[in-house]
Design a protein around this motif. Structure first.
Motif, PDB file in Angstrom:
ATOM      1  N   THR A  47       0.838  -1.204   0.000  1.00  0.00           N
ATOM      2  CA  THR A  47       0.000   0.000   0.000  1.00  0.00           C
ATOM      3  C   THR A  47       0.871   1.251   0.000  1.00  0.00           C
ATOM      4  OG1 THR A  47      -0.140  -0.041   2.417  1.00  0.00           O
ATOM      5  CG2 THR A  47      -1.919  -1.106   1.222  1.00  0.00           C
ATOM      6  N   ASP A  48       0.540   2.161  -0.891  1.00  0.00           N
ATOM      7  CA  ASP A  48       1.195   3.466  -1.009  1.00  0.00           C
ATOM      8  C   ASP A  48       0.390   4.293  -1.996  1.00  0.00           C
ATOM      9  OD1 ASP A  48       3.535   4.403   0.312  1.00  0.00           O
ATOM     10  OD2 ASP A  48       4.726   2.793  -0.595  1.00  0.00           O
ATOM     11  N   LEU A  49       0.464   5.595  -1.867  1.00  0.00           N
ATOM     12  CA  LEU A  49      -0.101   6.447  -2.907  1.00  0.00           C
ATOM     13  C   LEU A  49       0.656   6.194  -4.211  1.00  0.00           C
ATOM     14  CD1 LEU A  49      -0.389   9.836  -0.955  1.00  0.00           C
ATOM     15  CD2 LEU A  49      -2.269   8.321  -1.632  1.00  0.00           C
ATOM     16  N   ILE A  50      -0.002   6.405  -5.338  1.00  0.00           N
ATOM     17  CA  ILE A  50       0.630   6.087  -6.630  1.00  0.00           C
ATOM     18  C   ILE A  50       1.987   6.791  -6.768  1.00  0.00           C
ATOM     19  CG2 ILE A  50       0.444   6.358  -9.158  1.00  0.00           C
ATOM     20  CD1 ILE A  50      -2.580   5.888  -8.843  1.00  0.00           C
ATOM     21  N   GLU A  51       2.029   8.068  -6.368  1.00  0.00           N
ATOM     22  CA  GLU A  51       3.295   8.796  -6.573  1.00  0.00           C
ATOM     23  C   GLU A  51       4.422   8.288  -5.669  1.00  0.00           C
ATOM     24  OE1 GLU A  51       0.361  10.081  -5.618  1.00  0.00           O
ATOM     25  OE2 GLU A  51       0.586  11.885  -4.387  1.00  0.00           O
ATOM     26  N   ASP A  52       4.055   7.580  -4.602  1.00  0.00           N
ATOM     27  CA  ASP A  52       5.082   7.033  -3.704  1.00  0.00           C
ATOM     28  C   ASP A  52       5.303   5.537  -3.919  1.00  0.00           C
ATOM     29  OD1 ASP A  52       5.150   9.535  -2.470  1.00  0.00           O
ATOM     30  OD2 ASP A  52       3.533   8.995  -1.078  1.00  0.00           O
ATOM     31  N   PHE A  53       4.531   4.934  -4.830  1.00  0.00           N
ATOM     32  CA  PHE A  53       4.540   3.462  -4.977  1.00  0.00           C
ATOM     33  C   PHE A  53       5.869   3.011  -5.600  1.00  0.00           C
ATOM     34  CE2 PHE A  53       2.729  -0.686  -5.611  1.00  0.00           C
ATOM     35  CZ  PHE A  53       1.584  -0.721  -4.824  1.00  0.00           C
ATOM     36  N   PRO A  54       6.689   2.257  -4.893  1.00  0.00           N
ATOM     37  CA  PRO A  54       7.962   1.834  -5.487  1.00  0.00           C
ATOM     38  C   PRO A  54       7.711   0.957  -6.721  1.00  0.00           C
ATOM     39  CG  PRO A  54       7.905   1.384  -3.118  1.00  0.00           C
ATOM     40  CD  PRO A  54       6.509   1.741  -3.531  1.00  0.00           C
ATOM     41  N   PRO A  55       8.298   1.320  -7.872  1.00  0.00           N
ATOM     42  CA  PRO A  55       8.048   0.552  -9.095  1.00  0.00           C
ATOM     43  C   PRO A  55       8.330  -0.945  -8.940  1.00  0.00           C
ATOM     44  CG  PRO A  55       9.147   2.600  -9.637  1.00  0.00           C
ATOM     45  CD  PRO A  55       9.108   2.526  -8.138  1.00  0.00           C
ATOM     46  N   GLU A  56       9.333  -1.278  -8.116  1.00  0.00           N
ATOM     47  CA  GLU A  56       9.640  -2.716  -7.956  1.00  0.00           C
ATOM     48  C   GLU A  56       8.523  -3.431  -7.187  1.00  0.00           C
ATOM     49  OE1 GLU A  56      11.485  -0.201  -6.903  1.00  0.00           O
ATOM     50  OE2 GLU A  56      11.942  -0.448  -4.768  1.00  0.00           O
ATOM     51  N   LYS A  57       7.808  -2.683  -6.333  1.00  0.00           N
ATOM     52  CA  LYS A  57       6.664  -3.293  -5.627  1.00  0.00           C
ATOM     53  C   LYS A  57       5.502  -3.483  -6.609  1.00  0.00           C
ATOM     54  CE  LYS A  57       8.098  -3.413  -1.304  1.00  0.00           C
ATOM     55  NZ  LYS A  57       8.410  -4.683  -0.648  1.00  0.00           N
ATOM     56  N   TRP A  58       5.308  -2.505  -7.485  1.00  0.00           N
ATOM     57  CA  TRP A  58       4.288  -2.654  -8.540  1.00  0.00           C
ATOM     58  C   TRP A  58       4.578  -3.935  -9.332  1.00  0.00           C
ATOM     59  CZ3 TRP A  58      -0.138  -0.467 -10.737  1.00  0.00           C
ATOM     60  CH2 TRP A  58      -0.442  -0.895 -12.038  1.00  0.00           C
ATOM     61  N   ASP A  59       5.826  -4.078  -9.772  1.00  0.00           N
ATOM     62  CA  ASP A  59       6.196  -5.243 -10.591  1.00  0.00           C
ATOM     63  C   ASP A  59       5.964  -6.544  -9.826  1.00  0.00           C
ATOM     64  OD1 ASP A  59       6.928  -3.621 -12.697  1.00  0.00           O
ATOM     65  OD2 ASP A  59       9.081  -3.704 -12.283  1.00  0.00           O
ATOM     66  N   ALA A  60       6.311  -6.562  -8.552  1.00  0.00           N
ATOM     67  CA  ALA A  60       6.170  -7.803  -7.761  1.00  0.00           C
ATOM     68  C   ALA A  60       4.693  -8.170  -7.588  1.00  0.00           C
ATOM     69  CB  ALA A  60       6.841  -7.630  -6.400  1.00  0.00           C
ATOM     70  N   VAL A  61       3.860  -7.169  -7.285  1.00  0.00           N
ATOM     71  CA  VAL A  61       2.423  -7.453  -7.082  1.00  0.00           C
ATOM     72  C   VAL A  61       1.810  -7.965  -8.388  1.00  0.00           C
ATOM     73  CG1 VAL A  61       0.164  -6.439  -6.535  1.00  0.00           C
ATOM     74  CG2 VAL A  61       2.162  -5.822  -5.165  1.00  0.00           C
ATOM     75  N   ILE A  62       2.128  -7.316  -9.501  1.00  0.00           N
ATOM     76  CA  ILE A  62       1.563  -7.751 -10.788  1.00  0.00           C
ATOM     77  C   ILE A  62       2.079  -9.155 -11.139  1.00  0.00           C
ATOM     78  CG2 ILE A  62       1.434  -7.266 -13.285  1.00  0.00           C
ATOM     79  CD1 ILE A  62      -0.185  -5.241 -11.630  1.00  0.00           C
ATOM     80  N   ALA A  63       3.354  -9.397 -10.887  1.00  0.00           N
ATOM     81  CA  ALA A  63       3.942 -10.706 -11.234  1.00  0.00           C
ATOM     82  C   ALA A  63       3.284 -11.835 -10.441  1.00  0.00           C
ATOM     83  CB  ALA A  63       5.450 -10.696 -10.980  1.00  0.00           C
ATOM     84  N   ILE A  64       3.144 -11.632  -9.132  1.00  0.00           N
ATOM     85  CA  ILE A  64       2.653 -12.724  -8.270  1.00  0.00           C
ATOM     86  C   ILE A  64       1.129 -12.837  -8.348  1.00  0.00           C
ATOM     87  CG2 ILE A  64       2.500 -13.531  -5.867  1.00  0.00           C
ATOM     88  CD1 ILE A  64       5.299 -12.052  -5.516  1.00  0.00           C
ATOM     89  N   ASN A  65       0.430 -11.695  -8.320  1.00  0.00           N
ATOM     90  CA  ASN A  65      -1.042 -11.725  -8.232  1.00  0.00           C
ATOM     91  C   ASN A  65      -1.712 -11.923  -9.591  1.00  0.00           C
ATOM     92  OD1 ASN A  65      -0.150 -10.807  -5.737  1.00  0.00           O
ATOM     93  ND2 ASN A  65      -1.830  -9.391  -5.453  1.00  0.00           N
ATOM     94  N   LEU A  66      -0.991 -11.641 -10.687  1.00  0.00           N
ATOM     95  CA  LEU A  66      -1.635 -11.733 -12.003  1.00  0.00           C
ATOM     96  C   LEU A  66      -0.852 -12.587 -13.006  1.00  0.00           C
ATOM     97  CD1 LEU A  66      -3.787 -10.928 -14.080  1.00  0.00           C
ATOM     98  CD2 LEU A  66      -2.554  -8.770 -14.442  1.00  0.00           C
TER      99      LEU A  66
END
Ligand code: NAD
Length: 261
Positions: A97-116
């Protein structure tokens, strides 16, 4: 009901996935567990499925953020099950969880990779075996967040909306076979994934864990009650039953009324 069927449940070393594995084992299915955790605890879980339910249970520790490890797990399932999984439950998931502007890109990649993305890979390897047998069940653990959004959960909401779409395409591509593909959309279930969010809210608000849990569930669930992992396990079992033969490309919400609002 599921004697002779073989089920691969990703992210099944705890929480919802473990409850689904137990529900399917309880109905007679052999199981392959997947997920992280303490080696001895996972082995105890695997053994207890065998002793409690009289089925065969395997474990594969593939990291589902890694496509090569997913491929190896699917090969392992094909070898151990002697012909691939009849039931595939794509359940592994993480949150950040983070606001979009604070969302670490590597966390975005990890969530998309594992959850989708992991569900795309498992599904593409599982389908040929299911098509051969003209029977299969693909169940994707989506979320209420597959239907509606909340702030600070950009990657999670995107992944969960994505998996709802993947479920529909899978259903259309298998519509004239004995395979079905559906999502389950839980509301709040008090698992590790949620416990961390409750702890953060308690710290943030200077309140007790129990007060934070009550606030969290009351904010979204008109029922003001958490969903239990066992209830999700039984939902998965229903989707594996004959009653659900003609249910495909849709979802079952188990969310205390969250998405009715
Ligand atoms: P959990 O943390 O107890 O379980 C997550 C599982 O995924 C664990 O077995 C973990 O080891 C596994 N996992 C995590 N990263 C992995 C990786 N890289 N490779 C392989 N396995 C990995 O949480 P949970 O609440 O039981 O979550 C299960 C699913 O349910 C997730 O997809 C989650 O998004 C979804 N969900 C949970 C809730 C809730 O309120 N708990 C609500 C809706 C949807």
């Amino acid at each position: 009901m599921l004697t002779g069927k073989r089920a691969l449940v990703t992210g099944s070393t705890s929480g919802i996935g473990l409850a689904m594995a137990k529900a399917l084992a309880g109905a007679g299915a052999d199981i392959m567990l997947n997920g992280f955790g303490d080696k001895d605890e996972i082995e105890a879980t695997r053994k207890s499925l065998e002793t409690d339910f009289g089925v065969t249970a395997y474990y594969n520790g593939a990291d589902l953020s890694k496509p090569d490890q997913i491929e190896a797990m699917m090969q392992d399932a094909a070898d151990k099950f002697g012909g691939g999984a009849d039931i595939l439950i794509n359940n592994a998931g993480i949150q950040h969880t983070d606001l979009i502007e604070d969302f670490p890109p590597e966390k975005w990649d990890a969530v998309i990779a594992i959850n989708l993305t992991s569900a795309f890979h498992t599904t593409r390897f599982a389908l040929p075996f299911m098509k051969q047998k003209d029977w299969g069940r693909i169940i994707n653990t989506a979320s209420a967040h597959g239907l509606v959004a909340s702030p600070q959960k950009a990657a999670y909401v995107a992944a969960k909306h994505g998996i709802m779409g993947l479920t529909k395409v899978t259903a259309l591509e298998t519509a004239q076979t004995g395979i079905t593909a559906n999502s389950i959309c839980p509301g709040w279930v008090r698992t590790e994934l949620v416990e961390r969010q409750i702890e953060a809210k308690a710290k943030e608000g200077g309140i007790s864990i129990e007060q934070a849990a009550t606030n969290l569930v009351s904010d979204k669930h008109p029922s003001k009650q958490f969903v239990t992992p066992e209830q999700i396990g039984k939902t998965a079992l229903f989707l594996c039953s004959d009653a659900a033969d003609q249910m495909t490309g849709t979802h079952m919400s188990v969310d205390g009324g969250w998405t009715a609002q």
